[in-house]
Design a protein around this motif. Sequence first.
Motif, PDB file in Angstrom:
ATOM      1  N   LYS A   4      59.213 -23.841  42.811  1.00  0.00           N
ATOM      2  CA  LYS A   4      59.284 -22.380  42.855  1.00  0.00           C
ATOM      3  C   LYS A   4      58.659 -21.776  41.607  1.00  0.00           C
ATOM      4  N   ALA A   5      58.865 -22.433  40.465  1.00  0.00           N
ATOM      5  CA  ALA A   5      58.338 -21.927  39.210  1.00  0.00           C
ATOM      6  C   ALA A   5      56.813 -22.003  39.192  1.00  0.00           C
ATOM      7  N   LYS A   6      56.234 -23.015  39.817  1.00  0.00           N
ATOM      8  CA  LYS A   6      54.791 -23.185  39.833  1.00  0.00           C
ATOM      9  C   LYS A   6      54.122 -22.171  40.745  1.00  0.00           C
ATOM     10  N   THR A   7      54.797 -21.711  41.772  1.00  0.00           N
ATOM     11  CA  THR A   7      54.208 -20.804  42.736  1.00  0.00           C
ATOM     12  C   THR A   7      54.161 -19.398  42.169  1.00  0.00           C
ATOM     13  N   LYS A   8      52.953 -18.897  41.958  1.00  0.00           N
ATOM     14  CA  LYS A   8      52.769 -17.540  41.465  1.00  0.00           C
ATOM     15  C   LYS A   8      52.150 -16.714  42.579  1.00  0.00           C
ATOM     16  N   PRO A   9      52.438 -15.425  42.582  1.00  0.00           N
ATOM     17  CA  PRO A   9      51.790 -14.600  43.590  1.00  0.00           C
ATOM     18  C   PRO A   9      50.289 -14.529  43.319  1.00  0.00           C
ATOM     19  N   LYS A  10      49.507 -14.597  44.374  1.00  0.00           N
ATOM     20  CA  LYS A  10      48.057 -14.569  44.223  1.00  0.00           C
ATOM     21  C   LYS A  10      47.609 -13.180  43.792  1.00  0.00           C
ATOM     22  N   ILE A  11      46.809 -13.138  42.756  1.00  0.00           N
ATOM     23  CA  ILE A  11      46.321 -11.868  42.242  1.00  0.00           C
ATOM     24  C   ILE A  11      45.102 -11.456  43.050  1.00  0.00           C
ATOM     25  N   THR A  12      45.191 -10.287  43.638  1.00  0.00           N
ATOM     26  CA  THR A  12      44.045  -9.758  44.362  1.00  0.00           C
ATOM     27  C   THR A  12      43.554  -8.535  43.606  1.00  0.00           C
ATOM     28  N   ARG A  13      42.320  -8.569  43.206  1.00  0.00           N
ATOM     29  CA  ARG A  13      41.755  -7.468  42.432  1.00  0.00           C
ATOM     30  C   ARG A  13      41.113  -6.472  43.372  1.00  0.00           C
ATOM     31  N   ARG A  14      41.366  -5.221  43.100  1.00  0.00           N
ATOM     32  CA  ARG A  14      40.774  -4.164  43.912  1.00  0.00           C
ATOM     33  C   ARG A  14      39.904  -3.293  43.020  1.00  0.00           C
ATOM     34  N   GLU A  15      38.739  -2.981  43.513  1.00  0.00           N
ATOM     35  CA  GLU A  15      37.840  -2.088  42.791  1.00  0.00           C
ATOM     36  C   GLU A  15      38.414  -0.674  42.807  1.00  0.00           C
ATOM     37  N   TYR A  16      38.079   0.094  41.791  1.00  0.00           N
ATOM     38  CA  TYR A  16      38.466   1.503  41.761  1.00  0.00           C
ATOM     39  C   TYR A  16      37.422   2.294  42.537  1.00  0.00           C
ATOM     40  N   THR A  17      37.847   2.986  43.565  1.00  0.00           N
ATOM     41  CA  THR A  17      36.933   3.820  44.346  1.00  0.00           C
ATOM     42  C   THR A  17      36.784   5.172  43.654  1.00  0.00           C
ATOM     43  N   LYS A  18      35.858   5.972  44.137  1.00  0.00           N
ATOM     44  CA  LYS A  18      35.676   7.310  43.568  1.00  0.00           C
ATOM     45  C   LYS A  18      36.936   8.139  43.741  1.00  0.00           C
ATOM     46  N   GLU A  19      37.619   7.957  44.873  1.00  0.00           N
ATOM     47  CA  GLU A  19      38.870   8.685  45.121  1.00  0.00           C
ATOM     48  C   GLU A  19      39.957   8.258  44.148  1.00  0.00           C
ATOM     49  N   ASP A  20      39.998   6.951  43.834  1.00  0.00           N
ATOM     50  CA  ASP A  20      40.989   6.441  42.874  1.00  0.00           C
ATOM     51  C   ASP A  20      40.764   7.067  41.492  1.00  0.00           C
ATOM     52  N   VAL A  21      39.511   7.143  41.087  1.00  0.00           N
ATOM     53  CA  VAL A  21      39.180   7.714  39.779  1.00  0.00           C
ATOM     54  C   VAL A  21      39.529   9.196  39.752  1.00  0.00           C
ATOM     55  N   LYS A  22      39.227   9.889  40.856  1.00  0.00           N
ATOM     56  CA  LYS A  22      39.534  11.314  40.954  1.00  0.00           C
ATOM     57  C   LYS A  22      41.046  11.536  40.833  1.00  0.00           C
ATOM     58  N   GLU A  23      41.815  10.692  41.525  1.00  0.00           N
ATOM     59  CA  GLU A  23      43.278  10.781  41.485  1.00  0.00           C
ATOM     60  C   GLU A  23      43.808  10.488  40.074  1.00  0.00           C
ATOM     61  N   LEU A  24      43.218   9.498  39.422  1.00  0.00           N
ATOM     62  CA  LEU A  24      43.635   9.139  38.065  1.00  0.00           C
ATOM     63  C   LEU A  24      43.375  10.289  37.092  1.00  0.00           C
ATOM     64  N   ARG A  25      42.230  10.934  37.237  1.00  0.00           N
ATOM     65  CA  ARG A  25      41.910  12.082  36.383  1.00  0.00           C
ATOM     66  C   ARG A  25      42.900  13.232  36.626  1.00  0.00           C
ATOM     67  N   ALA A  26      43.260  13.448  37.895  1.00  0.00           N
ATOM     68  CA  ALA A  26      44.211  14.511  38.230  1.00  0.00           C
ATOM     69  C   ALA A  26      45.579  14.226  37.621  1.00  0.00           C
ATOM     70  N   HIS A  27      46.014  12.971  37.689  1.00  0.00           N
ATOM     71  CA  HIS A  27      47.303  12.591  37.098  1.00  0.00           C
ATOM     72  C   HIS A  27      47.265  12.740  35.580  1.00  0.00           C
ATOM     73  N   SER A  28      46.121  12.448  34.997  1.00  0.00           N
ATOM     74  CA  SER A  28      45.985  12.589  33.551  1.00  0.00           C
ATOM     75  C   SER A  28      46.128  14.049  33.143  1.00  0.00           C
ATOM     76  N   LYS A  29      45.487  14.932  33.904  1.00  0.00           N
ATOM     77  CA  LYS A  29      45.586  16.364  33.610  1.00  0.00           C
ATOM     78  C   LYS A  29      47.009  16.871  33.795  1.00  0.00           C
ATOM     79  N   ALA A  30      47.688  16.354  34.825  1.00  0.00           N
ATOM     80  CA  ALA A  30      49.050  16.784  35.128  1.00  0.00           C
ATOM     81  C   ALA A  30      50.079  16.129  34.211  1.00  0.00           C
ATOM     82  N   LYS A  31      49.612  15.202  33.365  1.00  0.00           N
ATOM     83  CA  LYS A  31      50.473  14.465  32.437  1.00  0.00           C
ATOM     84  C   LYS A  31      51.601  13.704  33.147  1.00  0.00           C
ATOM     85  N   THR A  32      51.241  13.066  34.251  1.00  0.00           N
ATOM     86  CA  THR A  32      52.182  12.243  35.001  1.00  0.00           C
ATOM     87  C   THR A  32      52.452  10.951  34.234  1.00  0.00           C
TER      88      THR A  32
END
Length: 83
Positions: free
Chosen positions: A24-52
């Motif tokens: 059980k200790a050896k089994t780690k969840p597989k890391i799946t990397r996701r690219e940041y889309t333009k919508e993700d970046v837009k959302e991140l900028r909005a959260h930054s402005k809103a100070k979330t």
Amino acid sequence: MAKKAKAKTVKKTVKAKVAKTVSKAKTKPKITRREYTKEDVKELRAHSKAKTPVAKIAKLTKRTVGSLRQKALKLGIGLGHQR
């Protein structure tokens, strides 16, 4: 003779439990990397402005806090505002 048999079964069960714990200790969840889309970046900028808070953004976007901080650093925007 019964003591030897009992001792062997105890050793086997202990070994089995240890093996399960180790596997059980050896089994780690597989890391799946996701690219940041333009919508993700837009959302991140909005959260930054809103100070979330970063923890809240992480839950909403299903990304780690570290990932969000790194992306914000690359974009040159602030995250993790303290009020």
